[in-house]
Design a protein around this motif. Structure first.
Motif, mmCIF file in Angstrom:
data_model
loop_
_atom_site.group_PDB
_atom_site.id
_atom_site.type_symbol
_atom_site.label_atom_id
_atom_site.label_comp_id
_atom_site.label_asym_id
_atom_site.label_seq_id
_atom_site.Cartn_x
_atom_site.Cartn_y
_atom_site.Cartn_z
ATOM 1 N N PRO A 1 -26.118 -9.119 -40.005
ATOM 2 C CA PRO A 1 -26.100 -9.565 -38.608
ATOM 3 C C PRO A 1 -25.292 -10.852 -38.438
ATOM 4 C CG PRO A 1 -28.325 -8.944 -39.267
ATOM 5 C CD PRO A 1 -27.495 -8.946 -40.512
ATOM 6 N N ASP A 2 -24.649 -11.003 -37.289
ATOM 7 C CA ASP A 2 -23.810 -12.141 -36.942
ATOM 8 C C ASP A 2 -22.427 -12.046 -37.572
ATOM 9 O OD1 ASP A 2 -23.408 -14.590 -35.479
ATOM 10 O OD2 ASP A 2 -23.546 -15.693 -37.369
ATOM 11 N N PHE A 3 -22.155 -10.947 -38.302
ATOM 12 C CA PHE A 3 -20.850 -10.779 -38.946
ATOM 13 C C PHE A 3 -20.284 -9.409 -38.581
ATOM 14 C CE2 PHE A 3 -22.952 -14.113 -41.175
ATOM 15 C CZ PHE A 3 -21.954 -15.024 -41.471
ATOM 16 N N PRO A 4 -19.802 -9.276 -37.340
ATOM 17 C CA PRO A 4 -19.269 -7.979 -36.903
ATOM 18 C C PRO A 4 -18.049 -7.569 -37.727
ATOM 19 C CG PRO A 4 -19.571 -9.502 -35.050
ATOM 20 C CD PRO A 4 -19.711 -10.302 -36.290
ATOM 21 N N ASN A 5 -17.928 -6.270 -37.903
ATOM 22 C CA ASN A 5 -16.735 -5.709 -38.556
ATOM 23 C C ASN A 5 -16.514 -6.255 -39.963
ATOM 24 O OD1 ASN A 5 -16.538 -4.685 -35.988
ATOM 25 N ND2 ASN A 5 -14.490 -5.491 -35.554
ATOM 26 N N ILE B 1 -13.898 1.551 -30.270
ATOM 27 C CA ILE B 1 -14.909 0.511 -30.429
ATOM 28 C C ILE B 1 -14.244 -0.729 -31.009
ATOM 29 C CG2 ILE B 1 -17.063 -0.121 -31.573
ATOM 30 C CD1 ILE B 1 -17.314 2.031 -29.385
ATOM 31 N N GLY B 2 -14.514 -1.877 -30.394
ATOM 32 C CA GLY B 2 -13.901 -3.115 -30.857
ATOM 33 C C GLY B 2 -14.691 -3.823 -31.936
ATOM 34 N N SER B 3 -16.023 -3.710 -31.873
ATOM 35 C CA SER B 3 -16.822 -4.364 -32.915
ATOM 36 C C SER B 3 -18.140 -3.637 -33.108
ATOM 37 C CB SER B 3 -17.087 -5.838 -32.562
ATOM 38 O OG SER B 3 -18.100 -5.962 -31.593
ATOM 39 N N VAL B 4 -18.598 -3.654 -34.336
ATOM 40 C CA VAL B 4 -19.929 -3.160 -34.688
ATOM 41 C C VAL B 4 -20.613 -4.253 -35.501
ATOM 42 C CG1 VAL B 4 -19.316 -0.709 -34.629
ATOM 43 C CG2 VAL B 4 -19.083 -1.987 -36.766
ATOM 44 N N VAL C 1 -32.801 -4.365 -37.782
ATOM 45 C CA VAL C 1 -32.500 -3.320 -38.763
ATOM 46 C C VAL C 1 -32.387 -3.933 -40.157
ATOM 47 C CG1 VAL C 1 -30.730 -1.683 -39.526
ATOM 48 C CG2 VAL C 1 -31.418 -1.762 -37.117
ATOM 49 N N GLU C 2 -31.655 -5.041 -40.249
ATOM 50 C CA GLU C 2 -31.537 -5.702 -41.550
ATOM 51 C C GLU C 2 -32.887 -6.234 -42.017
ATOM 52 O OE1 GLU C 2 -29.357 -9.308 -43.926
ATOM 53 O OE2 GLU C 2 -30.634 -9.542 -42.183
ATOM 54 N N GLU C 3 -33.655 -6.824 -41.120
ATOM 55 C CA GLU C 3 -34.971 -7.354 -41.490
ATOM 56 C C GLU C 3 -35.869 -6.258 -42.048
ATOM 57 O OE1 GLU C 3 -36.503 -9.230 -38.020
ATOM 58 O OE2 GLU C 3 -35.006 -10.839 -38.010
ATOM 59 N N ASP C 4 -35.841 -5.092 -41.409
ATOM 60 C CA ASP C 4 -36.673 -3.986 -41.884
ATOM 61 C C ASP C 4 -36.208 -3.509 -43.252
ATOM 62 O OD1 ASP C 4 -38.676 -1.757 -41.415
ATOM 63 O OD2 ASP C 4 -36.837 -0.589 -41.662
ATOM 64 N N TYR C 5 -34.903 -3.425 -43.459
ATOM 65 C CA TYR C 5 -34.389 -2.976 -44.748
ATOM 66 C C TYR C 5 -34.747 -3.975 -45.847
ATOM 67 C CZ TYR C 5 -31.307 -1.536 -48.509
ATOM 68 O OH TYR C 5 -30.837 -1.144 -49.743
ATOM 69 N N PHE D 1 -26.435 -0.423 -35.133
ATOM 70 C CA PHE D 1 -25.426 -1.436 -34.826
ATOM 71 C C PHE D 1 -25.425 -1.809 -33.343
ATOM 72 C CE2 PHE D 1 -23.908 0.753 -38.594
ATOM 73 C CZ PHE D 1 -23.446 -0.277 -39.397
ATOM 74 N N LEU D 2 -25.066 -3.069 -33.091
ATOM 75 C CA LEU D 2 -24.666 -3.502 -31.758
ATOM 76 C C LEU D 2 -23.195 -3.146 -31.618
ATOM 77 C CD1 LEU D 2 -26.321 -7.045 -31.844
ATOM 78 C CD2 LEU D 2 -27.190 -5.034 -30.643
ATOM 79 N N VAL D 3 -22.868 -2.372 -30.593
ATOM 80 C CA VAL D 3 -21.527 -1.814 -30.461
ATOM 81 C C VAL D 3 -20.848 -2.358 -29.214
ATOM 82 C CG1 VAL D 3 -20.208 0.314 -30.194
ATOM 83 C CG2 VAL D 3 -22.211 0.277 -31.694
#
Length: 635
Positions: free
Chosen positions: A515-519, A559-562, A568-572, A624-626
């Motif tokens: 998270p916080d690091f798109p693409n 799509i410009g960024s994902v 999602v990361e916290e759960d993983y 993802f946030l898209v």
């Protein structure tokens, strides 16, 4: 498959079958003929012992001869145009075949992974319709080369930045004597790029040559900029692009960054007092001096991990005396083919009968991958948790102990120093490549002490042992927890990824996205190193497939960024840590490079490989946030 044969080929094939791995041959015979008798007694092989190849399969000579004769007929018919009776075995058939070949029950969930790896089912097409994406890959080792191959196949524009002067990553850098793989050569290969290996466990030069040949076959060097080290990588959310700056000040931009910097690439040099005072050569194994002559020298090796275990046997007959400083002993397993070359007959069989190579590799994958995983789960009711974590793990301990005691028979001093007091697999398991034989030499001394200090010409142990030496070899491992170091990677918020992770607590969804690091996509990210065995190349193929799947979605849908959702990361990460809490690598009886100082396992995959394969087989874009593309991209 297609082939041609004549009588001379038949004679050659008959000779080759005399050297065949019989369990693999049984699977080939059933697939070619479809006759189920070959999966029934007396044609069922015995179970492999440990990591042995089990070439004879446990068959009586007359039974083995019947198998070879039938295989010769079936292969000859195939070479003359008769198709295999089972060109694409069903999942149920595959499970039955692999179970027969390895001599034990293989769970049904492995079928899909086996079918795809062997090419019996086609992988989903990963080709973009009209890509405008641009990608920078950082690193040209195993993962970076793979990323470049798959990006090109998908039709995605990319460039690879590599700090070294050629491909190979760690296999380019590590040239120390004895360097090699402890994974079978035919398994330490890309699934799409087999090689006629000369040995069962490839040494460094052949492994690097393999990677070099793959690079040549796929024209990778045209897309790699060598001697180009990355300094910073910064994301611009307004432009939906990454700006990558090299140490020479060059600036490049791209929509996507894929890191392929590995975890075993930054040498770890412990802060031993006196390191700078030593007057002779002192160096890390990863920085072996070119042209170094150790003939007659007094050498100290600090450490007894994988690199030390490879170096000592390689130099023991050359040095005047070698003193090994051991902080803690390692569990060592044997292999019946470690020193054996792969004979020409076997190579001929693999080249002539591709099914044989596929089944041989499939057996290796089971024996060296997930087979051992259940034995690494902690049994909370186990009565002797100091020595083992469950009944199977305790049986492993007894087997490895007997092997050690036999190898060091007559040397009770070495047995006492070398026998670990923690459960097997608690640290990385090592294969005996002549380690115990080298320890028995008159010119080798094992000191069961860590190093307290180094003088101008001495090394002193923590309990006072001091030896005079001419050369010091630091076999002290790598900075495995400092991922992406020394690159400064900054995401959407402008915060460095190292600030979010801290000095040694990296985490990522599937070890790939943060998270916080798109693409931004990681290969060999946190929690993806294999601790229970197997080939990292398998994991790399899982990760690159997942990454390309995301990029295909981006390209096909403008799509410009994902960006991975935080929840999602916290759960993983929660599930990752919970799984490790029930596994051997959190055992309090030893230290290992898998976990950080706080006790969290940072490096190692807690899942079976088949589980990770399923998790990464296709990307769930709901994770993802898209954002739609704001402007047309340019390479």
């Amino acid at each position: 498959m297609s082939a041609s044969a004549n009588s001379a080929d038949l004679d050659r094939l008959a000779r080759a079958l005399d050297s065949a791995n019989m369990p693999s041959l049984v699977a080939v015979l059933y697939q070619l003929t479809g006759d189920h008798v070959w999966l029934e007694d007396p044609y069922l092989p015995t179970r492999s012992r440990g990591m042995d190849d089990n070439d004879a399969g446990g068959f009586a000579p007359e039974v083995a001869q019947r198998i070879r004769a039938a295989a010769l007929d079936a292969i000859f018919e195939w070479t003359n145009g008769t198709p295999p009776a089972l060109p694409s075995p069903s999942n149920d058939q595959l499970v039955e075949m692999i179970s027969a070949a390895v001599g034990e029950s293989v769970p049904p969930e492995f079928a899909s992974m086996i079918a795809e790896d062997m090419g019996f089912v086609a992988a989903d097409e990963q080709v973009v319709t009209a890509s405008s994406l641009s990608v920078i890959v950082i690193g040209a080792g195993v993962s970076g080369m793979l990323a470049a191959i798959k990006l090109r196949e998908a039709g995605i524009d990319h460039v690879v930045l590599e700090k070294n002067s050629d491909v190979g990553g760690g296999w380019y850098e590590n040239t120390y004597p004895g360097a090699g793989v402890d994974t079978p050569s035919h398994l330490y290969s890309y699934s799409f790029a087999p090689r006629s290996w000369s040995t069962h466990f490839g040494k460094r030069d052949e492994v690097w040559q393999y990677l070099s040949d793959v690079a040549a076959d796929h024209d990778l060097r045209d897309r790699i900029r060598f001697d180009t080290e990355v300094s910073t990588s910064v994301y611009d959310s307004a432009r939906q692009r990454w700006t990558v700056t090299t140490t020479s000040g060059e600036v490049l931009t791209a929509d996507v960054v894929i890191t392929a910097t590995g975890q075993l690439n930054k040498a770890k040099v412990p802060p031993i007092p006196g390191l700078d005072a030593f007057r002779g050569p002192i160096f890390h194994t990863a920085e072996w001096p070119e042209g170094l002559d150790l003939t007659g020298k007094r050498v100290a090796i600090i450490g007894t991990g994988a690199s030390a275990m490879q170096v000592l046997p390689a130099i023991a007959s050359t040095v005047g005396h070698a003193t090994v400083f051991q902080r803690s002993p390692q569990w060592v397993a044997s292999s019946d083919v470690y020193f054996a070359p792969i004979v020409d007959d076997v190579s001929y069989l693999m080249e002539t009968v591709p099914l044989y190579r596929l089944w041989y590799r499939a057996r290796l994958a089971w024996n060296f991958n997930d087979r051992v995983h259940p034995s690494l789960q902690v049994d909370p009711e186990w009565e002797n948790p100091a020595q083992s974590v469950n009944a199977i793990n305790d049986a492993h301990r007894r087997v490895f102990t007997r092997y050690l005691e036999n190898a060091l028979e007559g040397r009770p001093d070495l047995i006492e120093k070398s026998l670990p007091d923690y459960p097997p697999f608690g640290k990385r398991m090592l294969l005996d490549n002549g380690w115990f034989t080298a320890l028995r030499r008159d010119n080798v001394t094992l000191v069961a002490e860590g190093v307290a200090s180094i003088g101008p010409d001495t090394v002193r142990g923590q309990h006072g042992t001091e030896v005079e030496v001419d050369v010091v070899i630091l076999a002290t491992g790598f900075e495995t927890h400092k991922l992406l170091t020394p690159i400064d990677v900054r995401g959407r918020s402008g915060r460095s990824i190292s600030d979010g992770w801290g000095s040694e607590d990296a985490h990522a969804h599937l070890g790939i996205t943060v998270p916080d690091f798109p693409n931004l996509f990681l290969t060999c990210g946190p929690g993806t190193v294999l601790g229970h065995g197997g080939s990292y190349i398998t994991i790399a193929e899982c990760q690159v497939r997942y990454i390309v799947d995301v990029l295909k979605y981006m390209s096909d849908n403008r799509i410009g960024s994902v960006e991975c959702k935080p929840e999602v990361e916290e759960d993983y990460v929660r599930r990752h840590d919970e799984a490790h809490s029930r596994m051997i690598w959190t055992h309090p009886g030893m230290d290992n490079w898998y976990r950080n100082d706080a006790g969290r396992v940072v490096s190692t995959l807690p899942w079976r490989i088949v589980d990770y394969w399923e998790m990464t087989h296709s990307a769930d874009m709901g994770d993802f946030l898209v954002e739609e593309a704001r402007q047309a991209s340019s390479a």
